[in-house]
Structure formats: C-alpha cells, structure tokens
Design a protein around this motif. Structure first.
Motif, short mmCIF file in Angstrom:
data_model
loop_
_atom_site.label_atom_id
_atom_site.label_comp_id
_atom_site.label_asym_id
_atom_site.label_seq_id
_atom_site.Cartn_x
_atom_site.Cartn_y
_atom_site.Cartn_z
N ARG A 139 11.66 4.49 0.92
CA ARG A 139 12.22 4.66 2.26
C ARG A 139 11.20 4.34 3.34
NH1 ARG A 139 16.01 9.50 3.84
NH2 ARG A 139 16.05 9.56 1.59
N ARG A 140 9.96 4.74 3.13
CA ARG A 140 8.96 4.64 4.19
C ARG A 140 8.25 3.30 4.23
NH1 ARG A 140 5.29 9.94 4.51
NH2 ARG A 140 4.74 8.84 6.42
N VAL A 141 8.11 2.63 3.07
CA VAL A 141 7.31 1.40 3.02
C VAL A 141 8.13 0.20 2.57
CG1 VAL A 141 5.27 0.31 2.00
CG2 VAL A 141 5.22 2.75 2.54
N GLY B 50 6.66 2.77 -6.19
CA GLY B 50 5.79 3.80 -5.62
C GLY B 50 6.33 5.21 -5.82
N PRO B 51 5.63 6.20 -5.26
CA PRO B 51 5.94 7.61 -5.54
C PRO B 51 6.99 8.19 -4.60
CG PRO B 51 3.95 7.48 -4.23
CD PRO B 51 4.38 6.06 -4.48
N ALA C 250 -4.04 2.56 -6.23
CA ALA C 250 -4.29 4.00 -6.36
C ALA C 250 -4.51 4.59 -4.98
CB ALA C 250 -5.51 4.26 -7.25
N GLY C 251 -4.22 5.87 -4.85
CA GLY C 251 -4.35 6.54 -3.56
C GLY C 251 -5.80 6.82 -3.20
N ASP D 90 0.86 -1.19 0.00
CA ASP D 90 0.00 0.00 0.00
C ASP D 90 0.90 1.23 0.00
OD1 ASP D 90 -1.98 1.84 0.21
OD2 ASP D 90 -2.70 1.22 2.18
N VAL D 91 1.15 1.78 -1.19
CA VAL D 91 2.05 2.93 -1.33
C VAL D 91 1.29 4.18 -1.77
CG1 VAL D 91 4.11 1.55 -1.78
CG2 VAL D 91 2.63 2.24 -3.70
#
Length: 562
Positions: free
Chosen positions: A339-341, A328-329, A500-501, A307-308
């Motif tokens: 970095r985050r996910v 991802g973005p 999608a976000g 889930d990005v």
C-alpha cells in the motif's frame, strides 16, 4: 462513521480506517474528513457570529469595544484554541496564520486587493515554517484559496436568486477542480474523475451538517451519535461513486517540466480572459496527461528493487510486460509495503502487472501482496499464497517448480527452484523459495534467489543448473545460513543486492557473508544505503542507487577544507 466524527472534532486521523481513507481519496473528498482549513474557518465564522450577537446584548461592552471588532478578535482567538485542541497540525497552523493576517488588516483599516492579502498570508506561513514549501498541503491550500478568491471576485454581486446561487456554486466547484487537477496529478499521481460530483454533495453536507453536529457534541454528547448517523449515508454514496467505471485515473508520473506546464495550463484556463485566450492553456496540459515512461528495448529488461525495509520487492520490466517478485512486509492492519510503496510506484510508472511472483509465505515477502492484487487484479499469481486470502484467490495461484519457462519480448524467464513440490507442505517456507533466472537476448542475466539456504544452494549446484548471473538478489537478505563460498563462485555476479532494513534486528547482512562476496570481487550493495536500486541489462556493469543519485539535503557530504 465514529472515526470521521473523532477526526473532525479533535483531529485524530488515525481513527479513520485505511480502507476508508482509500475511499475518500478515490472520490476526492479526503480534505473534508479531518480538521482542515475549511473546518477551522467555519468554526471561526460561527464563533464570531455568536460572539457578536452576545456582545450586542451589553451596552457597556459595545461602548468599550465595538461588536464587530470583538467578534473579529474573538473569532480568531477561538479558532486558535480549536486548532490547539486539534493537535496544532500544519493545516491548522496555516489556517490560523491566514485568519490572523486578514484580521490584522481589517482591524488596521487596510483594504488591500485579494491577491495582496493572499500573498501576505502565504509569506506569513513560509516565514513561520519554511519547510512548508515542500509539503503538498501547502500548495493545495494556497492554490485553492487563490482560486476561490478569484472566483468570488468575479462572481461578486451576480448570484442573487436561488438558481443563480446554485449556478455560482457549480461554477466555483468546476473552477477549483480544473485548477487543482493538474496540481493533484503532480503531487499525488492520481485524479478522481468522480470528485466533482462527490464534492458537490459532500462539501455542503460535511460543512453545514456533520461538522457543526460534531462540534456541538462537545457540549451535548448525544449529538455525536447524530453526527455519526449523518456520516453513514455519505459513506454509502461515496462507495457507490467509487464503483463507477474509471472512478480514478492514475497517469504515469511526468517529468517536472511537463507537470509544471500542466499546472500553469490549469491556472490559465480559470483566468478572467476571453474563452478564445483561455483555451490556449489546453496544449500545456497535454504533455503531462499523455506522458508515457520509457520502456526497455526488445530483448532487454530492467530491475527496480524498491526500498521496502526488511523484505524483498523487485520489479522486472521488459518492452511490453512486467513482473513483481515479492511485495515486502506487512507492518499492521493498516500499513504494508504494498500500500505504501509498491502500489504508488506501479501507478507512477504506468505499470500493468502481468505476473506477481511470491517467493514464499513469510511476511517480509508477501505482506504487501493483498494491496498489490487489489490495485492490479489482472496480475497472474505465482508462488506462495497467504492462508488468510479468500479461497478463490488461493486457487488461482500457480505453484513455482523448477523447469517453468516463458519468454517476453525476447527475454527468457526460468524458475530454478523448488526442484519439486512434493514436500512443500512439510518443508519450512525458506526451503521452498522460488528462484527466478532472467536472461536478456544479448546475455546479461539476473538471479532472484528468495530466502534459500545453504542446503538449497548445494542442491542447485548438484543439479548442474545454470546459475551464472550478472546481478544477484542475495539469498535470505545476507543471512549467515545462506551464500556459501561455492554458491558465490558458481553465480559469480558483478553486483549483489541485499534487501534488508536499516539496523534490522536480524543483523542482515552478516559481516562474514559480505566478506565472502567481496573476497570474490563482487560489489555488495544494501538497500539501507542505496535506497531503491535500478539495474538494466543494457548496461550490466552499472547499478544506480536512488539515494546516491538524488540525495536529500541533509545527506550532503561535508566539503573538505585544506
């Protein structure tokens, strides 16, 4: 260095660059680089000492209120003021609550054992903020304080000379490290193997030199420059330590029972018991330290669509290999999905990527690639590259082109698109998306379609390429420009995932697209509602959604009342 000074004075952690945070975490000193319980307690101690000295200069003040009492109350109040100045973050709140509990007990003349004081402070924090129980900082703070209490109680009256004090410092650092390492593995999935050395040098330097200079700079600003100068050699030393072989270790995430057993084993090892009994805690550490997540059987594979938000990122795992399709973005210079996910996800699964495939050059597909490649430098790069990457990295990439095939553990991989690379420099990025088809040994198939549009779908149909798949990554996030009825009929998937976000500005997935899929009996799942989606070729009829299987308590469905 100025960012560290700002973080120590007013708690502005955003002043420290993301790369510096990675350095501090890698060396185990991140807890020192912003206002924390250590700094607030140091401030309270210094404030109380100065207030007591000033109070004793006035006989009238001493007759009105004894100097120790005035220093105790004043120290807590000034610590409260400092915590408010720093933004009243949760670490500051915990520290002020603990200092207040200790001060009240002392003013009341109550002398409790350390473990009762510790439990009372813990209860005070939890009563004030029950959600603290879900925060890693809460457990790290109280376990560390409890260990320090126990260590100081054991060593009380022992360290008299300089050599004895140095040994006591080493012993205390070793005890805290041993007790907190299993907890760090449980909460963060990483261990700094150079943390003991780094903390032995950084704790006294930051606590006794940098922080006092930073605080005194509020009275005379040139001291801030001196504090920044003192930070620079520390950063140089930490950078050197971070370059040591195996400076960090990322064990795979163990199940809760193994992680809790490791925490219990770490605490058991520091108890005041004979060493023969202490060593009984070592077996409790082994399940968590040697845990290896289950992998697909030979001939099968699993997909994990992370889930990005608005972007694609799918991890493909076989029995002995792994491939990451898109990353991802990128949201800004210090924030991206890699970095985050993705990097924490790969560490938690114990994955060592063989291939990183970037479908095309749009930000929502390659934004996190830099962080992933830094964490997984051995991964072979296929597909798009970022023009901002170093020339050596761009040259190492292999372009996608139809016909590329390979096998891992009985699972077949085939690139279906782009059909050629002759016009790739002139075409729009979406039209050159890498389309990857994965086939298990017993037949179940997945199709990852990138951002191809109707023209590319028609071209694939005209070529007569094998498109049938059980699981489909919906092209272009469900845009109106993709997913023609003919394409859906040719692929005929059981499951179609739209990455999608939530409430994204593009309107993905478009309602007509979703209706076309459902009209042909396809189950459409969006990452906004599903969270991380998992599918395995061993159970092709089932797709698991993390948000459904492990909902947060605020997502609980109301119970119908008759």
């Amino acid at each position: 260095a100025r960012g560290v000074v700002a973080a120590l004075v007013v708690g502005d952690q955003n002043a420290i660059a993301a790369d510096d945070w990675e350095l501090f975490r890698a060396t185990g000193v991140a807890h020192l680089m912003s206002i924390s319980g250590l700094h607030i307690t140091l401030f309270a101690w210094l404030a109380a000492a100065l207030l007591a000295r000033a109070w004793r200069c006035s006989a009238r003040c001493c007759l009105w209120l004894p100097a120790p009492t005035a220093a105790l109350v004043g120290g807590v109040l000034l610590a409260l003021a400092y915590a408010l100045l720093s933004g009243w973050g949760l670490p500051a709140q915990r520290t002020v609550a603990m200092l207040t509990v200790v001060a009240v007990l002392r003013l009341a003349g109550i002398r409790w054992p350390w473990h009762q004081i510790w439990l009372l402070a813990l209860a005070a924090v939890v009563l004030g903020y029950p959600w603290a129980l879900w925060q890693p900082g809460f457990w790290l703070s109280f376990v560390a304080v409890g260990v320090l209490f126990a260590a100081s109680a054991r060593d009380e009256g022992v360290a008299q000379g300089l050599r004895a004090r140095a040994l006591a410092l080493l012993r205390t650092q070793a005890v805290v490290t041993l007790a907190l390492t299993p907890l760090g593995v449980l909460l963060f999935g990483q261990v700094s193997l150079v943390g003991v050395v780094a903390n032995l040098l950084a704790i006294p330097w930051v606590t006794l030199v940098v922080t006092p200079l930073a605080l005194l700079g509020m009275c005379w600003p040139p001291l801030w420059q001196l504090a920044a100068l003192c930070v620079q050699p520390l950063i140089a030393l930490l950078s050197w330590l971070a370059q040591w072989p195996a400076a960090q270790w990322f064990p795979p995430a163990a199940p809760a029972w193994a992680a809790l057993a490791a925490v219990a084993g770490g605490i058991w090892l520091i108890l005041r018991l004979p060493w023969a009994l202490r060593l009984m805690g070592l077996p409790l550490l082994l399940p968590a330290l040697w845990w290896q997540p289950a992998r697909p059987a030979p001939g099968s594979f699993t997909l994990l669509a992370a889930d990005v938000g608005q972007g694609n990122a799918v991890l493909v795992r076989t029995h002995g290999h792994s491939l990451l399709y898109d990353t991802g973005p990128r949201h800004g210079p210090d924030s991206d999905a890699g970095r985050r996910v993705l990097v924490p996800l790969l560490h938690a699964l114990g994955e060592r990527l063989d291939v990183l495939m970037l479908s095309h050059g749009d930000n929502d597909h390659i934004g996190g690639a830099g962080a992933v490649l830094r964490a997984q430098p051995q991964a072979l790069l296929r597909g798009a590259v970022d023009p901002q990457w170093p020339a050596s990295m761009q040259r190492s990439a292999t372009a996608c082109v139809a016909g590329q095939r390979w096998q891992w553990d009985g699972v077949a991989f085939e690139v279906l698109h782009p059909l050629s690379i002759a016009s790739s420099h002139d075409a729009a990025p979406n039209t050159q998306s890498c389309v990857l088809r994965i086939v298990a040994a017993n037949g179940p198939t997945a199709l990852l379609a990138g951002d191809i549009e109707r023209a590319q779908e028609a071209a694939l149909l005209a070529e007569g390429l094998p498109l049938r798949a059980d699981w489909l990554l919906v092209p272009h996030h469900g845009s109106k420009t993709s997913s023609s009825a003919e394409w859906i009929a040719a692929v005929a998937p059981r499951h179609a995932l739209v990455q999608a976000g939530y409430r994204n500005r593009y309107g993905h997935p478009a309602a007509p697209v979703v209706q076309r899929y459902r009209a042909q009996g396809v189950e459409v799942v969006t990452s906004a509602g599903c969270g991380a989606a998992q599918w395995t070729s061993a159970r092709p009829r089932h797709m698991a959604c993390e948000r459904r299987s492990k909902p947060r308590y605020w997502q609980a469905q109301p119970i119908a009342v008759n």
